[in-house]
Design a protein around this motif. Structure first.
Motif, short mmCIF file in Angstrom:
data_model
loop_
_atom_site.label_atom_id
_atom_site.label_comp_id
_atom_site.label_asym_id
_atom_site.label_seq_id
_atom_site.Cartn_x
_atom_site.Cartn_y
_atom_site.Cartn_z
N THR A 282 66.40 -34.18 28.74
CA THR A 282 65.80 -35.51 28.87
C THR A 282 65.33 -35.98 27.49
O THR A 282 64.51 -35.32 26.85
CB THR A 282 64.61 -35.48 29.84
N ILE A 283 65.87 -37.09 27.05
CA ILE A 283 65.64 -37.58 25.69
C ILE A 283 64.25 -38.21 25.61
O ILE A 283 63.94 -39.16 26.34
CB ILE A 283 66.72 -38.61 25.30
N PRO A 284 63.39 -37.74 24.71
CA PRO A 284 62.03 -38.28 24.62
C PRO A 284 62.03 -39.63 23.91
O PRO A 284 62.95 -39.99 23.17
CB PRO A 284 61.29 -37.23 23.80
N SER A 285 60.96 -40.38 24.09
CA SER A 285 60.85 -41.71 23.48
C SER A 285 60.82 -41.62 21.95
O SER A 285 61.27 -42.53 21.26
CB SER A 285 59.59 -42.43 23.99
N GLY A 286 60.29 -40.53 21.42
CA GLY A 286 60.22 -40.39 19.97
C GLY A 286 61.54 -40.11 19.30
O GLY A 286 61.61 -40.01 18.07
N ALA A 287 62.63 -39.97 20.08
CA ALA A 287 63.94 -39.65 19.52
C ALA A 287 64.75 -40.90 19.18
O ALA A 287 65.90 -40.78 18.72
CB ALA A 287 64.73 -38.79 20.49
N ARG A 288 64.17 -42.09 19.38
CA ARG A 288 64.93 -43.31 19.08
C ARG A 288 65.39 -43.33 17.62
O ARG A 288 64.59 -43.09 16.71
CB ARG A 288 64.09 -44.55 19.36
N GLY A 289 66.69 -43.57 17.42
CA GLY A 289 67.25 -43.61 16.07
C GLY A 289 67.72 -42.27 15.56
O GLY A 289 68.39 -42.20 14.53
N ASP A 290 67.37 -41.17 16.25
CA ASP A 290 67.79 -39.83 15.81
C ASP A 290 69.23 -39.55 16.25
O ASP A 290 69.77 -40.19 17.15
CB ASP A 290 66.89 -38.75 16.42
N LEU A 291 69.82 -38.54 15.59
CA LEU A 291 71.12 -38.04 16.02
C LEU A 291 70.89 -36.90 17.01
O LEU A 291 70.12 -35.97 16.75
CB LEU A 291 71.92 -37.50 14.83
N LEU A 292 71.57 -36.98 18.15
CA LEU A 292 71.46 -35.97 19.19
C LEU A 292 72.75 -35.16 19.23
O LEU A 292 73.85 -35.71 19.16
CB LEU A 292 71.22 -36.64 20.54
N SER A 293 72.62 -33.83 19.36
CA SER A 293 73.81 -32.99 19.50
C SER A 293 73.47 -31.81 20.40
O SER A 293 72.30 -31.49 20.62
CB SER A 293 74.30 -32.48 18.14
N CYS A 294 74.50 -31.18 20.95
CA CYS A 294 74.31 -29.96 21.72
C CYS A 294 75.30 -28.92 21.21
O CYS A 294 76.44 -29.24 20.89
CB CYS A 294 74.48 -30.20 23.22
N GLU A 295 74.85 -27.69 21.11
CA GLU A 295 75.68 -26.59 20.64
C GLU A 295 75.85 -25.57 21.77
O GLU A 295 74.93 -25.33 22.53
CB GLU A 295 75.03 -25.85 19.47
N LEU A 296 77.02 -24.96 21.81
CA LEU A 296 77.22 -23.80 22.67
C LEU A 296 77.33 -22.59 21.76
O LEU A 296 78.20 -22.54 20.88
CB LEU A 296 78.47 -23.93 23.52
N ILE A 297 76.45 -21.62 21.94
CA ILE A 297 76.43 -20.42 21.12
C ILE A 297 76.85 -19.24 21.99
O ILE A 297 76.28 -19.01 23.06
CB ILE A 297 75.04 -20.17 20.54
N GLY A 298 77.87 -18.54 21.54
CA GLY A 298 78.32 -17.35 22.24
C GLY A 298 78.07 -16.13 21.38
O GLY A 298 78.25 -16.19 20.16
N TYR A 299 77.65 -15.02 22.00
CA TYR A 299 77.39 -13.85 21.18
C TYR A 299 77.68 -12.56 21.93
O TYR A 299 77.65 -12.49 23.17
CB TYR A 299 75.96 -13.85 20.64
N THR A 300 78.03 -11.56 21.13
CA THR A 300 78.16 -10.18 21.58
C THR A 300 77.27 -9.35 20.66
O THR A 300 76.64 -9.87 19.73
CB THR A 300 79.61 -9.69 21.47
N ARG A 301 77.25 -8.04 20.85
CA ARG A 301 76.52 -7.17 19.93
C ARG A 301 77.09 -7.25 18.53
O ARG A 301 76.41 -6.94 17.55
CB ARG A 301 76.59 -5.71 20.40
#
Length: 368
Positions: free
Chosen positions: A333-352
């Protein structure tokens, strides 16, 4: 000098020293950072040199031959330190990774790996393609040296600088530890230098011409002479301003990490399929709305675990993206203070044995 790599944070190059013929070091491998061929199918570099998307499909050129990287493994303790929040970007123990090639190289003799750490005061040689001048005094280098992102299976351009070598002298562990535990605020964390797992070498003539590894040389070899031949004793890991303040270059100890280097069955890192698309953000992009991270990705080596991280970046403040939510949830949920910001999402995969971050789509949150 920070961690000595290339772009997305730093690595090292050679300051001082001289250009050398690559044919004198046929086992030296350019993987954007430096690397060393230690067997017919295996290359050693620094763990922090692994690009966000991993090495799957990359071409490396050794001795006039081209091979593909089919797997990589970062040291499990290095991975653990990053995942449990103890990661120290200015210096990290077990900063080493191995790359597995698709088939053996012919007629290239690998570099021998030392079974002993060098004695204090020993002469060592460092090789690299990196920067040849230290950064200005006003520069603050922070964070690991990761190479620039590159598409898997794309043949990369040659390094910008010819191969250079510089000769340094090893410091005893106590001297190095005291130096990096100095009281100045811009020095590394007190736990940065770990005797036994690391050793360091510096300028033999500190009042004369500078000699040091620098940005772009991370992962490259620190060599010592044994029985008249150069052998791999360390892997360039981190430092500060490329010797400009008399600081030494710190290496991961090849002797201490020898078991991992030659492990026939290490824990390999995950691998994204070449040409994999970016993560996508769906839904209404506006303050107060809920966005969804879509991850249409394909793995050739599946991760044991995945995490989705949402990031916001304020371009106007030159600040780095900040993680605002992490975990299993694909919605944010995008907060009101994020106006004008760049939004991104990352998928991180990991093993040992490794961490891979899928490329991200960036979307500007409307100001109104």
């Amino acid at each position: 000098m920070a961690l000595l790599a290339g772009s997305a944070p730093p690595a090292v190059a050679i300051v001082g020293g001289a250009v050398v013929k690559s044919s004198a070091y046929p086992w030296f491998v350019d993987v954007l950072c430096g690397g060393s061929l230690v067997s017919a199918t295996r290359v050693v570099t620094a763990a922090h040199c692994v690009p966000p998307r991993g090495f799957s499909g990359w071409a490396v050129h050794v001795g006039g031959q081209t091979r593909r990287v089919v797997a990589f493994a970062q040291h499990p303790q290095y991975v653990h330190n990053r995942l449990d929040g103890r990661y120290n970007p200015e210096g990290e123990a077990d900063d080493i990774a191995i790359l597995q090639l698709d088939r053996p190289l012919a007629n290239v003799t690998p570099v021998a790996v030392s079974m002993l750490a060098p004695r204090p005061g020993a002469a060592v040689r460092v090789l690299g393609h990196g920067q040849t001048k230290p950064p200005p005094a006003s520069s603050t280098l922070v964070g690991p040296a990761s190479p620039p992102e590159a598409e898997a299976s794309v043949t990369r351009s040659p390094p910008p600088n010819p191969l250079r070598a510089v000769d340094l002298k090893t410091w005893d562990d106590g001297h190095c530890e005291r130096y990096w535990h100095g009281a100045t605020e811009d020095r590394y964390y007190p736990t940065a230098f770990k005797p036994g797992a690391m050793w360091c070498a510096g300028n033999p003539t500190p009042k004369g011409k500078l000699h040091s590894a620098c940005l772009g040389d991370s992962g490259g070899p620190m060599l010592v002479k044994q029985a008249g031949s150069w052998v791999l004793a360390g892997v360039v890991s981190w430092g500060e301003r490329c010797g400009a303040d008399g600081d030494p270059t710190v290496a991961a100890s090849a002797a201490a990490l020898r078991t991992f280097i030659f492990d026939p069955n290490p824990a390999w890192g995950p691998a994204l399929a070449p040409g994999t698309d970016t993560t996508r953000i769906a839904g209404t992009i506006a303050a107060g709305a809920t966005a969804t991270c879509s991850t249409p990705l394909h793995w050739t080596r599946a991760p044991d675990h995945t995490e989705i991280r949402w990031l916001l970046e304020r371009r106007t403040s030159n600040a780095h993206p900040r993680v605002v939510q992490g975990g299993a949830s694909s919605t944010y949920t995008i907060p009101s203070g994020a106006r004008g910001d760049l939004l991104s999402c990352e998928l991180i995969g990991y093993t040992r044995g490794g961490i891979v971050t899928a490329p991200s789509q960036y979307i500007r949150v409307p100001r109104t």
